[in-house]
Write an enzyme that holds these catalytic residues in place. Structure first.
Site, PDB file in Angstrom:
ATOM      1  N   LYS A   1       0.849  -1.187   0.000  1.00 52.41           N
ATOM      2  CA  LYS A   1       0.000   0.000   0.000  1.00 52.41           C
ATOM      3  C   LYS A   1       0.893   1.249   0.000  1.00 52.41           C
ATOM      4  O   LYS A   1       2.102   1.151   0.247  1.00 52.41           O
ATOM      5  CB  LYS A   1      -0.908  -0.012   1.236  1.00 52.41           C
ATOM      6  CG  LYS A   1      -1.681  -1.316   1.378  1.00 52.41           C
ATOM      7  CD  LYS A   1      -2.575  -1.601   0.176  1.00 52.41           C
ATOM      8  CE  LYS A   1      -3.452  -2.816   0.349  1.00 52.41           C
ATOM      9  NZ  LYS A   1      -3.035  -4.014  -0.360  1.00 52.41           N
TER      10      LYS A   1
HETATM   11  C1  LIG Z   1      -9.100  -4.747  -1.270  1.00 52.87           C
HETATM   12  C2  LIG Z   1      -8.340  -5.365  -0.153  1.00 52.87           C
HETATM   13  N1  LIG Z   1      -8.978  -5.714   0.981  1.00 52.87           N
HETATM   14  C3  LIG Z   1      -8.322  -6.249   2.035  1.00 52.87           C
HETATM   15  C4  LIG Z   1      -6.963  -6.474   1.992  1.00 52.87           C
HETATM   16  C5  LIG Z   1      -6.279  -7.089   3.175  1.00 52.87           C
HETATM   17  O1  LIG Z   1      -5.319  -6.222   3.704  1.00 52.87           O
HETATM   18  P1  LIG Z   1      -4.278  -6.747   4.815  1.00 52.87           P
HETATM   19  O2  LIG Z   1      -3.180  -7.422   4.062  1.00 52.87           O
HETATM   20  O3  LIG Z   1      -3.808  -5.498   5.495  1.00 52.87           O
HETATM   21  O4  LIG Z   1      -5.002  -7.659   5.716  1.00 52.87           O
HETATM   22  C6  LIG Z   1      -6.246  -6.125   0.845  1.00 52.87           C
HETATM   23  C7  LIG Z   1      -4.800  -6.374   0.768  1.00 52.87           C
HETATM   24  O5  LIG Z   1      -4.216  -6.506  -0.257  1.00 52.87           O
HETATM   25  C8  LIG Z   1      -6.953  -5.558  -0.245  1.00 52.87           C
HETATM   26  O6  LIG Z   1      -6.313  -5.206  -1.380  1.00 52.87           O
END
Ligand SMILES: Cc1ncc(COP(=O)(O)O)c(C=O)c1O
Length: 391
Positions: free
Chosen positions: A186
Site C-alpha cells: 500500500k
Molecule cells: C481490497 C483489499 N482488501 C483487504 C486487503 C487485506 O489487507 P491486509 O493485508 O492489510 O489484511 C487487501 C490487501 O491486499 C486488499 O487489497
C-alpha cells in the site's frame, strides 16, 4: 563498452528509510512496545487526515474488516454483499462471522462493484454491503447508498485508499465504517497493519473493546491510571487485533508523507496516461470525476480483441526485461474455496471474470525514477510492436 545494467523494476516497493528507523527508537528505548501512545497519536492524526472522529489501529485490514462486521453484530443467517473482484480477505471476513458472502459483479471500467448488480442481490437477510475502493479509486458510494434499503450497513474496504476522496469527502468517512491496510504494497506502510474509521461513537467503543480481547478498559488505563487494582470486565467476545507501538511510530512518519507520495504517484500516472494515449488496446485506469485517486496501484485493462499479444505473454516478456507486473487482483468466485463451497461458476460474474483475465498492473511506487517509467513505457511499446509485426 560496459554491458547495460540489468534493470529490476518492482511492481511496488515501500518508501521507508532513515525517518522510520529513527521513529522506532523511542518505543524501543521506553519499553512500551504494544498499543500505547504512538498508536494513539497515529489514530488521532489518521482520523484528522480522513475527516472522521474515530480511528482505531489494528493488526491488518483483514482484522479491521472483521472487527467492523463483528462490531455491527453480523452473524449466522446474515448475508453480506461483497464485490466478486477483490482481494480474498474482503469475502473471508464475512465467513469468519458465520455469515454468507453474496457476490456482486464489478464494472470493467472502474473495477469497482456495480451498484445495479448490488441492488439485484439484496434480500431481507442482507445486513451489509462492503464496497471496495479498488486500487485507490473510490466505489460509487452515492449510487450504492441510493440502492440500499434503510438499515443495511455500507462499509468501505479502503485497503488501497488512504488519502483517496469521493466528491470532496475522504475515504474512511463515506460509509458507516471503513478499513484501511498498511501492508507494504500500500502507499503507506507499517509492515503489516490496519485502521478502522467511523463516525459512529458507539460502534467505535464496541470495536475498541473487541480489538483488545473484549476488555472494558485499555492497557493504558490499567497501567498508567491511579488504581493499580483495576482489572477489566469482559462482557463481549474479543480478539487480539492490537497494533504495536513500533508500528504506530512508523505509521506516524509514513502518514506525514502520504500526500507527497500520492502526488508523486499521480505525476507518474499522468506520464503513463500520456504515453499510452494512442494505444487503445491498453486501457488506462479510470480517474474519479469529483475526487482523487490514491494510486495504490496502476492497473490497466488489456482489450483482448485488440491487443497484439496475450496479457500473460506480455507479462512474461516484461519480466524478461526486468519489469515486474501483476494481474490486478482475483475474481474471488473463481477461487477454489468459494467456487466449491458456494457452487459458483466462472461465468456467473462476467465482469469479475474479465477483470481477472485482462487487468495488468504495471509498476508504480515512490522509489521509481522518471527513467524507470520511460523504460516501462518503451518496453511495453517495443514488445507490442514486435508482436504486431510478427503476428
Ligand atoms: C481490497 C483489499 N482488501 C483487504 C486487503 C487485506 O489487507 P491486509 O493485508 O492489510 O489484511 C487487501 C490487501 O491486499 C486488499 O487489497
Amino acid at each position: 563498452m560496459d554491458a547495460p545494467r540489468k534493470r529490476s523494476i518492482q511492481i511496488s516497493l515501500p518508501a521507508t528509510g532513515e525517518d522510520e528507523w529513527q521513529a522506532v527508537r523511542e518505543p524501543l528505548l521506553s519499553g512500551w512496545l504494544t498499543q500505547g501512545p504512538k498508536v494513539a497519536e497515529f489514530e488521532r492524526r489518521f482520523a484528522q487526515r480522513h475527516g472522521v472522529p474515530h480511528a482505531l489501529a489494528t493488526t491488518s485490514c483483514t482484522t479491521a474488516l472483521h472487527l467492523i462486521l463483528a462490531g455491527l453484530g453480523v452473524g449466522p443467517g446474515d448475508e453480506v454483499i461483497v464485490p466478486a473482484f477483490s482481494w480474498i480477505a474482503t469475502a473471508n471476513v464475512v465467513v469468519y462471522c458465520g455469515a454468507t458472502p453474496v457476490f456482486a459483479d464489478v464494472r470493467r471500467d472502474t473495477y469497482n462493484v456495480d451498484p445495479q448488480d448490488v441492488a439485484r442481490r439484496i434480500t431481507p437477510r442482507t445486513k451489509a454491503v462492503v464496497a471496495v475502493h479498488l486500487f485507490g479509486l473510490c466505489a460509487d458510494m452515492d449510487a450504492l447508498r441510493d440502492v440500499l434499503p434503510k438499515g443495511v450497513h455500507l462499509i468501505e474496504d479502503a485497503a488501497c485508499a488512504a488519502g483517496a476522496s469521493w466528491n470532496g469527502v475522504a475515504a474512511g468517512g463515506l460509509g458507516d465504517a471503513a478499513a484501511f491496510s498498511f501492508h507494504p504494497r500500500k502507499s503507506i506502510t507499517t509492515g503489516e497493519g490496519g485502521m478502522v474509521t467511523t463516525r459512529d461513537a458507539s460502534l467505535a467503543q464496541t470495536m475498541d473493546q473487541m480489538r483488545n480481547h473484549g476488555a472494558s478498559i485499555s492497557e493504558e488505563q490499567r497501567h498508567l491510571g491511579p488504581r493499580p487494582y483495576l482489572l477489566p470486565e469482559f462482557n463481549l467476545l474479543g480478539y487480539n487485533y492490537r497494533m504495536t507501538d513500533l508500528q504506530g511510530a512508523v505509521g506516524l512518519v509514513q502518514l506525514q508523507k502520504l500526500d507527497t507520495y500520492i502526488a508523486g504517484r499521480d505525476h507518474m500516472a499522468r506520464r503513463y496516461e500520456e504515453a499510452f494515449a494512442g494505444t487503445p488496446w491498453l486501457r488506462m485506469p479510470r480517474r474519479p470525476t469529483g475526487g482523487s485517486h490514491a494510486w495504490q496501484a496502476f492497473v490497466t485493462y488489456m482489450e483482448p480483441e485488440q491487443a497484439p499479444l496475450a496479457r500473460n505473454d506480455l507479462m512474461e516478456q516484461l519480466q524478461a526485461r526486468g519489469i515486474a507486473t501483476r494481474p490486478g487482483t482475483h475474481a474471488i468466485h473463481m477461487l477454489g474455496y468459494y467456487r466449491d463451497r458456494f457452487g459458483l461458476a466462472v461465468d456467473d460474474y462476467p465482469g469479475a471474470r474479465d477483470c481477472d483475465r485482462n487487468t495488468l498492473a504495471i509498476p508504480l511506487h515512490n522509489r521509481m525514477s522518471a527513467d524507470d517509467i520511460e523504460y516501462v513505457i518503451d518496453s511495453v511499446k517495443d514488445i507490442a510492436s514486435c508482436a504486431a509485426s510478427s503476428g
